[in-house]
Write a protein that holds these residues in place. Structure first.
Motif, PDB file in Angstrom:
ATOM      1  N   HIS A  72      -3.001  -9.104  -1.803  1.00  0.00           N
ATOM      2  CA  HIS A  72      -3.335  -7.832  -1.152  1.00  0.00           C
ATOM      3  C   HIS A  72      -4.103  -7.992   0.162  1.00  0.00           C
ATOM      4  O   HIS A  72      -3.763  -7.363   1.170  1.00  0.00           O
ATOM      5  N   HIS A  92      -3.149  -4.016   2.537  1.00  0.00           N
ATOM      6  CA  HIS A  92      -4.554  -3.596   2.659  1.00  0.00           C
ATOM      7  C   HIS A  92      -4.850  -2.929   4.002  1.00  0.00           C
ATOM      8  O   HIS A  92      -5.514  -1.896   4.034  1.00  0.00           O
ATOM      9  N   ASP A 124      -2.580  -1.664  -3.995  1.00  0.00           N
ATOM     10  CA  ASP A 124      -2.825  -0.266  -3.652  1.00  0.00           C
ATOM     11  C   ASP A 124      -1.520   0.515  -3.857  1.00  0.00           C
ATOM     12  O   ASP A 124      -1.046   1.252  -2.993  1.00  0.00           O
ATOM     13  N   ASP A 164       0.812  -1.214   0.000  1.00  0.00           N
ATOM     14  CA  ASP A 164       0.000   0.000   0.000  1.00  0.00           C
ATOM     15  C   ASP A 164       0.850   1.271   0.000  1.00  0.00           C
ATOM     16  O   ASP A 164       0.613   2.179   0.799  1.00  0.00           O
ATOM     17  N   ASN A 210      -7.264  -3.251  -4.180  1.00  0.00           N
ATOM     18  CA  ASN A 210      -8.598  -2.753  -4.501  1.00  0.00           C
ATOM     19  C   ASN A 210      -8.552  -1.375  -5.158  1.00  0.00           C
ATOM     20  O   ASN A 210      -9.381  -1.059  -6.006  1.00  0.00           O
ATOM     21  N   HIS A 211      -7.586  -0.541  -4.778  1.00  0.00           N
ATOM     22  CA  HIS A 211      -7.491   0.776  -5.430  1.00  0.00           C
ATOM     23  C   HIS A 211      -6.981   0.646  -6.864  1.00  0.00           C
ATOM     24  O   HIS A 211      -7.443   1.364  -7.751  1.00  0.00           O
TER      25      HIS A 211
HETATM   26 FE   FE2 Z   1      -6.465  -2.114   0.016  1.00  0.00          FE
END
Ligand code: FE2
Length: 447
Positions: A289, A333, A171, A139, A205-206
């Motif tokens: 992630h 994450h 991310d 991240d 997810n991003h």
């Molecule tokens: Fe995330």
């Protein structure tokens, strides 16, 4: 009659070729899909032009070249027929560089749009051990002072020790994983490491806001060249969303916890089982992630958190990884650092955690403490693995977080990145915070 207007047009036409010559590199070079005998070199220019990598064993003798056909602004050049474990110098441009010019260029006398000479070392032959340094960033993509500090702490820590490879745990570029986000958060943040060390990524997810794993499209898939055809070892996955590769005596497994089918009969699971069954390497490091366990900025006990992805990775994928003899699981994450005991078999919520049953070795893992973790050299299912959440390379939590998952030996709400050093049958792990402090460390020894 030469009017001022005609004069202006004429001078503009004269200048055009000069403007064209001023094409500049706006991204990279960066290194992808490294194997003992090949490397993919990528970069971007602000105008379309040819794609040539000039390379060689000496900085001032770039005697070989490789090119991609046609003209483009997005350059992807595979180098093949390389020698394993060998340092290559290279430069990029629209045409091959005469060897004699390379030295000048490296001294900073670059013509407009030209690029200095960089170098990389090809991975060693697969199988035998080689001391290997791996930098792990979870991240990272905040583009802020914390990300910069975490980066600079690692650069100071590693000094002249080369980074053999680095992992991005997803991310990578906030907020939406767009091309502009990646430009700032990755390409302008880590240019030195991108040019010298191959980077391997998993989808967060991003990143998933601008990419689609099923169709293999979007920014993430445009940027990364990942081994869908088992080019770098392992079993062919047929997708860049999840894949594996070998480096010396280490087998790396990348799963897509965000956007691929996570059912126990899906293609990713079928591939994972085949891949784990096939590998002969001494070490297995898995990365994805969404964490198996966390009580940081996410809660792996909440079914609704991250739409159940953490549950899926723990309940569906972790048993298969542990059956396959995984040693280390790296996730992000949750913007904290959490590190487990050497453990096995905990697939439920935290209230079902039973130290007697799930902790296989209840020591710190530290040679300077109560002892390192010990595993047999022969791969042994369910002997124990370490789960690490290292999702704070761009920020830690601004608010207090529980950090009370019982699976963890240590939990910290601190920004930082992790370093894995594998030397033969010894694996050393370190977490460095953004102030340069070594905040966790452990060792696994195989014997
Ligand atoms: Fe995330």
């Amino acid at each position: 009659m030469i009017t001022p207007r005609r004069l202006l047009i004429a001078s503009f036409l004269l200048v055009l070729p000069l403007l064209d010559a001023a094409t500049t590199i706006v991204r990279g070079p960066y290194l992808q899909s490294a194997t003992p005998t090949s490397m993919v070199v990528r970069w971007r220019t602000d105008n379309t032009e040819g794609s040539v990598v000039s390379y060689g064993l000496e900085r001032n003798q770039l005697t070989s070249s490789a090119k991609a056909e046609g003209v483009t602004a997005e350059h992807i050049v595979p180098l093949t027929g390389l020698k394993p474990n060998t340092k290559y110098y290279y430069t990029i441009g629209p045409a091959a560089v005469p060897p004699a010019n390379a030295e000048k260029k490296s001294a900073g006398e670059d013509a407009a749009g030209k690029n200095p000479v960089n170098s990389f070392t090809t991975p060693p032959p697969v199988g035998p051990a080689k001391p290997t340094r791996i930098w792990v960033l979870g991240d990272p993509g905040t583009k802020n002072a914390v990300q910069t500090a975490v980066r600079d702490v690692y650069y100071k820590f590693t000094g002249n020790r080369a980074t053999d490879l680095w992992l991005l745990l997803g991310d990578n570029a906030y907020p939406d994983g767009t091309d502009a986000d990646y430009q700032k958060a990755i390409f302008e943040m880590y240019p030195k490491t991108l040019a010298t060390s191959p980077v391997w990524s998993t989808l967060g997810n991003h990143d998933g806001k601008s990419a689609n794993s099923l169709t293999q499209s979007g920014v993430y898939y445009d940027i990364f060249t990942l081994p869908s055809q088992a080019q770098a070892g392992g079993v062919m996955s047929g997708t860049e969303a999840y894949y594996s590769f070998d480096y010396a005596n280490i087998h790396f497994v990348c799963l897509d916890s965000h956007d691929s089918d996570r059912t126990d009969t899906g293609p990713m699971m079928q591939w994972l089982k085949a891949d784990l069954a096939a590998t002969q390497r001494d070490w297995i490091i898995a990365f994805f992630h969404h964490p198996t366990y966390t009580k940081g900025t996410h809660d792996s006990d909440k079914d609704s958190d991250s739409q159940g992805r953490m549950n899926d990775m723990r309940a569906i994928f972790l048993p298969v990884l542990e059956q396959g003899g995984v040693d280390l699981i790296l996730t992000g994450h949750s913007h904290v650092y959490e590190r487990s005991w050497l453990m096995d078999g905990h697939y439920g919520k935290s209230q079902t955690f039973d130290a007697k049953q799930h902790v296989k070795q209840s020591v710190s893992g530290r040679a300077d403490g109560d002892g390192v973790y010990r595993k047999p050299r022969a791969r042994t299912p369910h002997f124990g693995d370490i789960n690490v959440v290292t999702g704070s390379a761009g920020h830690a939590s601004a608010k207090p977080v529980p950090l009370n998952h019982p699976a963890f030996y240590l939990s910290l709400n601190e920004a930082g990145s992790s370093v894995v050093d594998v030397d033969g049958l010894k694996l050393d792990f370190i977490f460095l915070n953004d102030k340069g402090e070594k905040r966790d460390w452990f060792t696994i020894v195989k014997e």
